[in-house]
Design a protein around this motif. Sequence first.
Motif, PDB file in Angstrom:
ATOM      1  N   ALA A   1       0.836  -1.213   0.000  1.00 14.01           N
ATOM      2  CA  ALA A   1       0.000   0.000   0.000  1.00 14.01           C
ATOM      3  C   ALA A   1       0.865   1.256   0.000  1.00 14.01           C
ATOM      4  N   ILE A   2       1.901   1.262   0.813  1.00 16.51           N
ATOM      5  CA  ILE A   2       2.784   2.427   0.874  1.00 16.51           C
ATOM      6  C   ILE A   2       3.519   2.606  -0.449  1.00 16.51           C
ATOM      7  N   GLN A   3       4.013   1.516  -1.011  1.00 15.29           N
ATOM      8  CA  GLN A   3       4.732   1.593  -2.289  1.00 15.29           C
ATOM      9  C   GLN A   3       3.831   2.142  -3.386  1.00 15.29           C
ATOM     10  N   GLN A   4       2.607   1.627  -3.487  1.00 13.00           N
ATOM     11  CA  GLN A   4       1.691   2.103  -4.518  1.00 13.00           C
ATOM     12  C   GLN A   4       1.338   3.572  -4.317  1.00 13.00           C
ATOM     13  N   TYR A   5       1.144   3.987  -3.066  1.00 16.28           N
ATOM     14  CA  TYR A   5       0.838   5.388  -2.768  1.00 16.28           C
ATOM     15  C   TYR A   5       1.998   6.290  -3.196  1.00 16.28           C
ATOM     16  N   VAL A   6       3.219   5.910  -2.818  1.00 18.33           N
ATOM     17  CA  VAL A   6       4.390   6.727  -3.149  1.00 18.33           C
ATOM     18  C   VAL A   6       4.569   6.818  -4.664  1.00 18.33           C
ATOM     19  N   GLU A   7       4.425   5.701  -5.373  1.00 20.76           N
ATOM     20  CA  GLU A   7       4.559   5.722  -6.831  1.00 20.76           C
ATOM     21  C   GLU A   7       3.496   6.607  -7.473  1.00 20.76           C
ATOM     22  N   ARG A   8       2.264   6.524  -6.980  1.00 23.42           N
ATOM     23  CA  ARG A   8       1.183   7.345  -7.527  1.00 23.42           C
ATOM     24  C   ARG A   8       1.447   8.825  -7.278  1.00 23.42           C
ATOM     25  N   GLU A   9       1.891   9.165  -6.079  1.00 18.27           N
ATOM     26  CA  GLU A   9       2.154  10.562  -5.754  1.00 18.27           C
ATOM     27  C   GLU A   9       3.376  11.097  -6.493  1.00 18.27           C
ATOM     28  N   GLU A  10       4.395  10.265  -6.704  1.00 17.97           N
ATOM     29  CA  GLU A  10       5.549  10.681  -7.504  1.00 17.97           C
ATOM     30  C   GLU A  10       5.123  10.958  -8.937  1.00 17.97           C
ATOM     31  N   ALA A  11       4.278  10.104  -9.494  1.00 19.10           N
ATOM     32  CA  ALA A  11       3.782  10.313 -10.862  1.00 19.10           C
ATOM     33  C   ALA A  11       2.963  11.593 -10.939  1.00 19.10           C
ATOM     34  N   ARG A  12       2.143  11.834  -9.934  1.00 17.51           N
ATOM     35  CA  ARG A  12       1.321  13.049  -9.892  1.00 17.51           C
ATOM     36  C   ARG A  12       2.214  14.290  -9.834  1.00 17.51           C
ATOM     37  N   GLU A  13       3.258  14.233  -9.010  1.00 17.81           N
ATOM     38  CA  GLU A  13       4.176  15.370  -8.899  1.00 17.81           C
ATOM     39  C   GLU A  13       4.939  15.583 -10.200  1.00 17.81           C
ATOM     40  N   SER A  14       5.356  14.503 -10.849  1.00 16.99           N
ATOM     41  CA  SER A  14       6.056  14.598 -12.126  1.00 16.99           C
ATOM     42  C   SER A  14       5.155  15.255 -13.177  1.00 16.99           C
ATOM     43  N   PHE A  15       3.888  14.845 -13.214  1.00 16.80           N
ATOM     44  CA  PHE A  15       2.925  15.425 -14.153  1.00 16.80           C
ATOM     45  C   PHE A  15       2.762  16.919 -13.877  1.00 16.80           C
ATOM     46  N   LYS A  16       2.666  17.273 -12.608  1.00 16.14           N
ATOM     47  CA  LYS A  16       2.512  18.678 -12.224  1.00 16.14           C
ATOM     48  C   LYS A  16       3.731  19.488 -12.662  1.00 16.14           C
ATOM     49  N   GLN A  17       4.930  18.966 -12.411  1.00 13.55           N
ATOM     50  CA  GLN A  17       6.145  19.684 -12.790  1.00 13.55           C
ATOM     51  C   GLN A  17       6.251  19.833 -14.307  1.00 13.55           C
ATOM     52  N   GLU A  18       5.856  18.790 -15.041  1.00 12.06           N
ATOM     53  CA  GLU A  18       5.865  18.861 -16.501  1.00 12.06           C
ATOM     54  C   GLU A  18       4.879  19.919 -17.001  1.00 12.06           C
ATOM     55  N   ALA A  19       3.717  19.976 -16.380  1.00 13.99           N
ATOM     56  CA  ALA A  19       2.714  20.974 -16.771  1.00 13.99           C
ATOM     57  C   ALA A  19       3.217  22.387 -16.483  1.00 13.99           C
ATOM     58  N   LEU A  20       3.852  22.584 -15.327  1.00 16.64           N
ATOM     59  CA  LEU A  20       4.391  23.899 -14.991  1.00 16.64           C
ATOM     60  C   LEU A  20       5.501  24.303 -15.966  1.00 16.64           C
ATOM     61  N   ALA A  21       6.349  23.350 -16.336  1.00 13.05           N
ATOM     62  CA  ALA A  21       7.414  23.642 -17.293  1.00 13.05           C
ATOM     63  C   ALA A  21       6.820  23.979 -18.666  1.00 13.05           C
ATOM     64  N   SER A  22       5.779  23.261 -19.061  1.00 13.11           N
ATOM     65  CA  SER A  22       5.119  23.534 -20.344  1.00 13.11           C
ATOM     66  C   SER A  22       4.484  24.924 -20.335  1.00 13.11           C
ATOM     67  N   TRP A  23       3.857  25.272 -19.231  1.00 12.85           N
ATOM     68  CA  TRP A  23       3.225  26.589 -19.109  1.00 12.85           C
ATOM     69  C   TRP A  23       4.276  27.696 -19.185  1.00 12.85           C
ATOM     70  N   ALA A  24       5.415  27.486 -18.505  1.00 10.85           N
ATOM     71  CA  ALA A  24       6.503  28.471 -18.534  1.00 10.85           C
ATOM     72  C   ALA A  24       7.041  28.615 -19.959  1.00 10.85           C
TER      73      ALA A  24
END
Length: 90
Positions: free
Chosen positions: A33-56
């Motif tokens: 459960a912890i591993q899946q949560y961490v992987e999901r949140e890392e993917a979410r953060e990566s998506f967010k950072q990619e979106a911010l970079a695209s916007w910039a």
Amino acid sequence: MATSLKIDDTLKSRVQQLASQRRRSSHWIMLEAIQQYVEREEARESFKQEALASWAAYKETGRHLTGEVVRTWLTTWGTDDEKPVPECHK
């Protein structure tokens, strides 16, 4: 590294029940459960950072693709007339 978690009795019981049903240990269930949560949140953060970079990049250059252009391109995927990636424009 050993780490301890304090969980309430209800959650502990649920984990134990699930572990029994899956023929796994409670430890395995919690680790999974912890591993899946961490992987999901890392993917979410990566998506967010990619979106911010695209916007910039868009704010800096103005280059973009419209939704319509992307949808038209995507409809060619897997066809005999598959198109290359469209060019960005201002």
